[in-house]
Design a protein around this motif. Structure first.
Motif, PDB file in Angstrom:
ATOM      1  N   THR A  51       0.711  -1.289   0.113  1.00 24.51           N
ATOM      2  CA  THR A  51       0.038  -0.124  -0.027  1.00 24.51           C
ATOM      3  C   THR A  51       0.803   1.210   0.151  1.00 24.51           C
ATOM      4  O   THR A  51       2.034   1.212   0.651  1.00 24.51           O
ATOM      5  CB  THR A  51      -0.801   0.117   1.229  1.00 24.51           C
ATOM      6  OG1 THR A  51      -1.558  -1.287   1.358  1.00 24.51           O
ATOM      7  CG2 THR A  51      -1.777   1.201   1.315  1.00 24.51           C
ATOM      8  N   ARG A  52       0.344   2.202  -0.582  1.00 25.64           N
ATOM      9  CA  ARG A  52       1.147   3.417  -0.708  1.00 25.64           C
ATOM     10  C   ARG A  52       0.117   4.588  -0.291  1.00 25.64           C
ATOM     11  O   ARG A  52      -0.931   4.450  -0.534  1.00 25.64           O
ATOM     12  CB  ARG A  52       1.610   3.692  -2.030  1.00 25.64           C
ATOM     13  CG  ARG A  52       2.845   2.754  -2.600  1.00 25.64           C
ATOM     14  CD  ARG A  52       3.573   3.244  -3.620  1.00 25.64           C
ATOM     15  NE  ARG A  52       4.433   1.960  -3.700  1.00 25.64           N
ATOM     16  CZ  ARG A  52       4.831   1.617  -5.019  1.00 25.64           C
ATOM     17  NH1 ARG A  52       4.517   2.261  -6.291  1.00 25.64           N
ATOM     18  NH2 ARG A  52       5.609   0.483  -5.184  1.00 25.64           N
ATOM     19  N   ILE A  67      -5.045   6.915  -0.380  1.00 21.83           N
ATOM     20  CA  ILE A  67      -4.219   5.810  -0.017  1.00 21.83           C
ATOM     21  C   ILE A  67      -4.594   4.763  -1.227  1.00 21.83           C
ATOM     22  O   ILE A  67      -5.603   4.801  -1.496  1.00 21.83           O
ATOM     23  CB  ILE A  67      -5.030   4.831   1.302  1.00 21.83           C
ATOM     24  CG1 ILE A  67      -4.573   6.291   2.573  1.00 21.83           C
ATOM     25  CG2 ILE A  67      -4.450   3.784   1.787  1.00 21.83           C
ATOM     26  CD1 ILE A  67      -3.377   6.308   2.968  1.00 21.83           C
ATOM     27  N   TRP A  68      -3.480   3.948  -1.624  1.00 21.01           N
ATOM     28  CA  TRP A  68      -3.764   3.233  -3.086  1.00 21.01           C
ATOM     29  C   TRP A  68      -2.682   2.057  -2.819  1.00 21.01           C
ATOM     30  O   TRP A  68      -1.813   2.212  -2.398  1.00 21.01           O
ATOM     31  CB  TRP A  68      -3.504   4.225  -4.305  1.00 21.01           C
ATOM     32  CG  TRP A  68      -1.908   4.605  -4.244  1.00 21.01           C
ATOM     33  CD1 TRP A  68      -1.642   5.800  -3.745  1.00 21.01           C
ATOM     34  CD2 TRP A  68      -1.153   4.346  -5.258  1.00 21.01           C
ATOM     35  NE1 TRP A  68      -0.359   5.882  -4.091  1.00 21.01           N
ATOM     36  CE2 TRP A  68       0.024   4.989  -5.019  1.00 21.01           C
ATOM     37  CE3 TRP A  68      -0.998   3.062  -6.048  1.00 21.01           C
ATOM     38  CZ2 TRP A  68       1.416   4.672  -5.457  1.00 21.01           C
ATOM     39  CZ3 TRP A  68       0.117   2.729  -6.749  1.00 21.01           C
ATOM     40  CH2 TRP A  68       1.301   3.731  -6.372  1.00 21.01           C
ATOM     41  N   ASN A  79      -1.425  -4.844 -14.375  1.00 21.77           N
ATOM     42  CA  ASN A  79      -1.882  -4.084 -13.319  1.00 21.77           C
ATOM     43  C   ASN A  79      -2.694  -3.062 -13.570  1.00 21.77           C
ATOM     44  O   ASN A  79      -3.026  -2.628 -14.545  1.00 21.77           O
ATOM     45  CB  ASN A  79      -0.537  -3.708 -12.611  1.00 21.77           C
ATOM     46  CG  ASN A  79       0.394  -4.695 -11.895  1.00 21.77           C
ATOM     47  OD1 ASN A  79      -0.182  -5.822 -11.497  1.00 21.77           O
ATOM     48  ND2 ASN A  79       1.613  -4.262 -11.499  1.00 21.77           N
ATOM     49  N   GLY A  80      -3.628  -2.953 -12.440  1.00 20.26           N
ATOM     50  CA  GLY A  80      -4.467  -1.588 -12.394  1.00 20.26           C
ATOM     51  C   GLY A  80      -3.960  -1.041 -11.147  1.00 20.26           C
ATOM     52  O   GLY A  80      -3.240  -1.459 -10.447  1.00 20.26           O
ATOM     53  N   LEU A  81      -4.659   0.335 -10.890  1.00 17.93           N
ATOM     54  CA  LEU A  81      -4.260   1.145  -9.640  1.00 17.93           C
ATOM     55  C   LEU A  81      -5.583   1.292  -8.977  1.00 17.93           C
ATOM     56  O   LEU A  81      -6.614   1.561  -9.512  1.00 17.93           O
ATOM     57  CB  LEU A  81      -3.695   2.442  -9.956  1.00 17.93           C
ATOM     58  CG  LEU A  81      -3.352   3.354  -8.937  1.00 17.93           C
ATOM     59  CD1 LEU A  81      -1.984   4.190  -9.222  1.00 17.93           C
ATOM     60  CD2 LEU A  81      -4.441   4.116  -8.152  1.00 17.93           C
ATOM     61  N   TYR A  82      -5.838   0.865  -7.722  1.00 15.21           N
ATOM     62  CA  TYR A  82      -6.980   1.042  -7.086  1.00 15.21           C
ATOM     63  C   TYR A  82      -6.627   1.796  -5.595  1.00 15.21           C
ATOM     64  O   TYR A  82      -6.003   1.828  -5.094  1.00 15.21           O
ATOM     65  CB  TYR A  82      -7.282  -0.528  -6.290  1.00 15.21           C
ATOM     66  CG  TYR A  82      -8.597  -0.272  -5.836  1.00 15.21           C
ATOM     67  CD1 TYR A  82      -9.890  -0.396  -6.391  1.00 15.21           C
ATOM     68  CD2 TYR A  82      -8.706   0.111  -4.336  1.00 15.21           C
ATOM     69  CE1 TYR A  82     -10.987  -0.446  -6.048  1.00 15.21           C
ATOM     70  CE2 TYR A  82     -10.093  -0.038  -3.852  1.00 15.21           C
ATOM     71  CZ  TYR A  82     -11.510  -0.046  -4.658  1.00 15.21           C
ATOM     72  OH  TYR A  82     -12.421   0.205  -4.067  1.00 15.21           O
ATOM     73  N   LEU A  83      -7.636   2.964  -6.009  1.00 14.75           N
ATOM     74  CA  LEU A  83      -7.659   4.034  -4.998  1.00 14.75           C
ATOM     75  C   LEU A  83      -8.552   3.377  -3.805  1.00 14.75           C
ATOM     76  O   LEU A  83      -9.861   3.490  -3.913  1.00 14.75           O
ATOM     77  CB  LEU A  83      -8.202   5.300  -5.341  1.00 14.75           C
ATOM     78  CG  LEU A  83      -8.503   6.262  -4.466  1.00 14.75           C
ATOM     79  CD1 LEU A  83      -7.221   6.904  -3.800  1.00 14.75           C
ATOM     80  CD2 LEU A  83      -8.981   7.699  -5.271  1.00 14.75           C
ATOM     81  N   ARG A 116      -6.117  -0.151 -15.691  1.00 14.42           N
ATOM     82  CA  ARG A 116      -7.164   0.623 -15.075  1.00 14.42           C
ATOM     83  C   ARG A 116      -6.921   1.482 -13.955  1.00 14.42           C
ATOM     84  O   ARG A 116      -5.904   1.254 -13.206  1.00 14.42           O
ATOM     85  CB  ARG A 116      -8.079  -0.366 -14.660  1.00 14.42           C
ATOM     86  CG  ARG A 116      -8.859  -1.368 -15.699  1.00 14.42           C
ATOM     87  CD  ARG A 116      -9.451  -2.435 -14.965  1.00 14.42           C
ATOM     88  NE  ARG A 116     -10.297  -3.361 -15.965  1.00 14.42           N
ATOM     89  CZ  ARG A 116     -10.653  -4.492 -15.764  1.00 14.42           C
ATOM     90  NH1 ARG A 116     -10.330  -5.165 -14.614  1.00 14.42           N
ATOM     91  NH2 ARG A 116     -11.200  -5.269 -16.734  1.00 14.42           N
ATOM     92  N   PHE A 117      -7.759   2.367 -13.444  1.00 11.98           N
ATOM     93  CA  PHE A 117      -7.522   3.295 -12.054  1.00 11.98           C
ATOM     94  C   PHE A 117      -9.077   3.139 -11.670  1.00 11.98           C
ATOM     95  O   PHE A 117      -9.995   3.774 -12.356  1.00 11.98           O
ATOM     96  CB  PHE A 117      -7.186   4.612 -12.619  1.00 11.98           C
ATOM     97  CG  PHE A 117      -7.100   5.555 -11.577  1.00 11.98           C
ATOM     98  CD1 PHE A 117      -7.085   5.090 -10.257  1.00 11.98           C
ATOM     99  CD2 PHE A 117      -7.078   6.867 -11.699  1.00 11.98           C
ATOM    100  CE1 PHE A 117      -7.287   5.984  -9.421  1.00 11.98           C
ATOM    101  CE2 PHE A 117      -7.067   7.944 -10.838  1.00 11.98           C
ATOM    102  CZ  PHE A 117      -7.273   7.382  -9.507  1.00 11.98           C
TER     103      PHE A 117
END
Length: 159
Positions: A51-52, A67-68, A79-83, A116-117
């Protein structure tokens, strides 16, 4: 007024916890916050964390967070990015902090070849929905999110 977006660091854990509590109050779920500064230090900034965090500052003072983490799409094989959470303090709303953090996350997704985001929003959170739609995001109405947590999660895992 200068807004800056930066990568979160371990020293931000207390500020992040403050934002998490404020967000929980806004979402009428303050009683669900179990996080502590130590837990945030470990779960976001620990050696094995996936987590970042981003921190948005106005004139050097933290006014928001994102936080993502990276997710994965089997269909895209990317990969995707999940917020997980986006929050801006009430005093800083309307300054573009939320949009600036969303833009930085989109840049991170593109830089990392994400397909994806994605994120979730409560259906009653009209101010957030307006921002998301204004940047071109679309709701995924055909998907229903499911969750196992707490005792139900433990019971299922053990049974």
């Amino acid at each position: 007024m200068a807004l800056t977006i930066r990568e979160g660091v371990r020293g931000d854990a207390a500020a992040l916890l403050g934002f998490i509590r404020e967000l929980a109050i806004y979402e009428k779920a303050e009683h669900e916050v179990a996080a502590t500064v130590e837990m945030i230090e470990s779960s976001i900034f620990g050696e094995t964390s996936v987590t970042r965090a981003l921190v948005c500052e106005k004139d050097g003072v933290p006014v928001g967070m994102a936080i993502w983490f990276f997710s994965y799409s089997t269909w895209q094989a990317r990969n995707g990015l999940y917020l997980e959470d986006l929050y801006v303090t009430p005093a800083a709303r309307g300054l573009g902090a939320g949009k600036a953090m969303l833009k930085r996350l989109a840049q991170i997704a593109v830089e990392n070849g994400c397909g994806r985001f994605e994120w979730s929003v409560l259906d009653w959170n009209e101010p957030a929905i307006r921002v998301y739609e204004a940047i071109g995001a679309e709701p995924m109405s055909e998907w229903i999110r499911y969750r196992l947590s707490g005792e139900t999660l433990k019971s299922f895992a053990e049974g």
